[in-house]
Design a protein around this motif. Sequence first.
Motif, short mmCIF file in Angstrom:
data_model
loop_
_atom_site.label_atom_id
_atom_site.label_comp_id
_atom_site.label_asym_id
_atom_site.label_seq_id
_atom_site.Cartn_x
_atom_site.Cartn_y
_atom_site.Cartn_z
N GLU A 217 0.84 -1.21 0.00
CA GLU A 217 0.00 0.00 0.00
C GLU A 217 0.87 1.25 0.00
OE1 GLU A 217 -2.57 1.62 -0.34
OE2 GLU A 217 -4.34 0.90 0.73
N ASP A 218 0.38 2.31 -0.61
CA ASP A 218 1.10 3.58 -0.56
C ASP A 218 0.97 4.21 0.82
OD1 ASP A 218 -1.62 3.94 -0.88
OD2 ASP A 218 -1.48 5.39 -2.51
N ILE A 219 -0.28 4.37 1.28
CA ILE A 219 -0.49 5.06 2.56
C ILE A 219 -1.69 4.45 3.28
CG2 ILE A 219 -1.80 6.90 1.37
CD1 ILE A 219 -0.66 8.85 3.51
N VAL A 220 -1.54 4.25 4.57
CA VAL A 220 -2.64 3.76 5.37
C VAL A 220 -3.14 4.93 6.22
CG1 VAL A 220 -3.44 2.07 7.04
CG2 VAL A 220 -1.62 1.48 5.44
N ASP A 221 -4.41 5.26 6.02
CA ASP A 221 -5.00 6.43 6.66
C ASP A 221 -5.97 5.93 7.74
OD1 ASP A 221 -5.74 9.07 7.02
OD2 ASP A 221 -7.08 9.13 5.30
N GLY A 223 -7.41 3.12 7.58
CA GLY A 223 -7.22 1.68 7.63
C GLY A 223 -8.38 0.90 7.03
N MET A 224 -9.41 1.61 6.59
CA MET A 224 -10.60 0.95 6.04
C MET A 224 -10.30 0.16 4.77
SD MET A 224 -13.01 2.08 8.13
CE MET A 224 -14.62 2.38 7.46
N THR A 225 -9.51 0.77 3.88
CA THR A 225 -9.16 0.10 2.62
C THR A 225 -8.46 -1.22 2.91
OG1 THR A 225 -8.83 2.27 1.63
CG2 THR A 225 -7.91 0.39 0.45
N LEU A 226 -7.46 -1.14 3.78
CA LEU A 226 -6.66 -2.30 4.09
C LEU A 226 -7.49 -3.38 4.77
CD1 LEU A 226 -3.76 -2.61 3.45
CD2 LEU A 226 -3.19 -1.98 5.78
N ASP A 248 2.49 5.58 6.95
CA ASP A 248 1.52 5.23 7.98
C ASP A 248 1.05 6.51 8.67
OD1 ASP A 248 0.05 4.23 10.05
OD2 ASP A 248 1.73 3.24 11.08
N LYS A 249 -0.21 6.89 8.37
CA LYS A 249 -0.78 8.08 9.01
C LYS A 249 -1.52 7.59 10.25
CE LYS A 249 -2.38 11.28 5.79
NZ LYS A 249 -3.51 11.89 5.04
N ARG A 250 -0.74 7.17 11.22
CA ARG A 250 -1.21 6.43 12.39
C ARG A 250 -2.32 7.13 13.17
NH1 ARG A 250 -1.18 2.70 15.63
NH2 ARG A 250 -0.87 1.36 13.85
N GLU A 269 -1.54 15.16 7.52
CA GLU A 269 -1.63 16.19 6.49
C GLU A 269 -1.86 15.48 5.18
OE1 GLU A 269 1.18 19.80 7.43
OE2 GLU A 269 2.29 17.96 7.79
N PHE A 270 -2.36 16.21 4.18
CA PHE A 270 -2.60 15.54 2.90
C PHE A 270 -1.33 15.53 2.08
CE2 PHE A 270 -4.27 14.37 -1.15
CZ PHE A 270 -5.23 13.43 -0.78
N LEU A 271 -0.91 14.32 1.71
CA LEU A 271 0.38 14.14 1.05
C LEU A 271 0.21 13.82 -0.43
CD1 LEU A 271 2.06 11.99 3.83
CD2 LEU A 271 2.02 14.49 3.58
N VAL A 272 1.12 14.34 -1.22
CA VAL A 272 1.09 14.07 -2.66
C VAL A 272 2.50 13.78 -3.17
CG1 VAL A 272 -0.97 15.44 -3.18
CG2 VAL A 272 1.28 16.55 -3.21
P1 IMP Z 1 -7.76 4.53 4.21
O1 IMP Z 1 -8.74 3.54 3.69
O2 IMP Z 1 -8.43 5.67 4.95
O3 IMP Z 1 -6.65 3.92 5.01
O4 IMP Z 1 -7.15 5.30 2.97
C1 IMP Z 1 -6.25 4.72 2.15
C2 IMP Z 1 -6.27 5.35 0.79
O5 IMP Z 1 -6.66 6.72 0.80
C3 IMP Z 1 -4.85 5.35 0.29
O6 IMP Z 1 -4.57 4.16 -0.39
C4 IMP Z 1 -4.81 6.56 -0.57
O7 IMP Z 1 -5.21 6.20 -1.88
C5 IMP Z 1 -5.80 7.51 0.02
N1 IMP Z 1 -5.13 8.50 0.88
C6 IMP Z 1 -5.16 8.58 2.21
N2 IMP Z 1 -4.42 9.61 2.67
C7 IMP Z 1 -3.87 10.19 1.58
C8 IMP Z 1 -2.98 11.31 1.39
O8 IMP Z 1 -2.50 11.99 2.32
N3 IMP Z 1 -2.66 11.60 0.10
C9 IMP Z 1 -3.13 10.89 -0.95
N4 IMP Z 1 -3.95 9.84 -0.82
C10 IMP Z 1 -4.32 9.48 0.44
#
Ligand code: IMP
Length: 295
Positions: A217-221, A223-226, A248-250, A269-272
């Motif tokens: 995964e690129d980023i876990v926010d 955690g719902m996706t994962l 990991d956006k813990r 923060e929102f990352l790109v």
């Molecule tokens: P989660 O389901 O909330 O963990 O979100 C995961 C998905 O949201 C990631 O795979 C990203 O595609 C997107 N996402 C979450 N945070 C960011 C961010 O800071 N920048 C860009 N995409 C994000």
Amino acid sequence: MTTGEKTTRPEGGPAPPPFAHPSEAEFARILDFYGVRWLYEPHSFPIRWEGGEVVEMFTPDFYLPDLDLYIELTTMKQSLVREKNRKIRLLRTLYPHIKVKLLYRKDYHRLLARYGFGPLASIDSPGLDRVLLSAEAIRKRVHELGHQISQDYQGKEPVLVGVLRGVLCFMADLLRSITLPVSVDFMSISPFGQGEGVRITKDLDLDIRGKDVLLVEDIVDTGMTLHFLLRYLETRGPASLRVCALLDKRVRRIAEVPLHYVGFEVPDEFLVGYGLDYREKYRNLPFIGVLKTQV
Ligand code: IMP
Ligand code: MG
């Protein structure tokens, strides 16, 4: 400055190269900040011969392997500039395949911007607040993760499953730093919070039954996706299932998910950049930056 000694940047080592001039140290710091790799005076070129003997060499200050470019720094002092220009002209005539530039202090940032680095480069990507992780920092960490994974999976042939599309840069780099035989597959799901529940929009192509699967995964926010993907992948009967996340956006976690490999813990923060997008933009930045908060 004409030693021609091979001096490379020490990877995290304490001793900086013996710079001949403070402007060189400054340029090196700027390069480090933008994650541009550099070598200090790595090569001396013979530029004048007498009776078959080399009587003059030219050693450019820096070589930037990512740009395949030699850099000679200069001050505004005209006598020095003339002399350096003479050497550069000779170098270009004798070695036409070599790219070399004479660079004034005021032009450091402009040069780097042309290659997509630094404050002037973000004119093309307005809305960026700052660089959080340089290309160099990412490169080093991804390499460490690849090394760790190669050790942990020794004797196995893991299947890396990437979550599209943000994972594309990370997957490409991670894959190349894993020294085991691996296969690769991708999945994609519709985003959360659009009312109709989560759907798989791209399923696996490979059969993962009995395989050692590493979800990338690129980023876990939240955690719902994962959480969703792990539950789904379990139903396909892998021998083992682990997670590797670059970021990991813990602090934002809602669903507790096990992360076996993490590149960096990052702030809320929102990352790109490096594959991560905001409305499909910024994916092609070589570093990870923070998007300016909308006002
Ligand atoms: P989660 O389901 O909330 O963990 O979100 C995961 C998905 O949201 C990631 O795979 C990203 O595609 C997107 N996402 C979450 N945070 C960011 C961010 O800071 N920048 C860009 N995409 C994000
Ligand atoms: Mg993603």
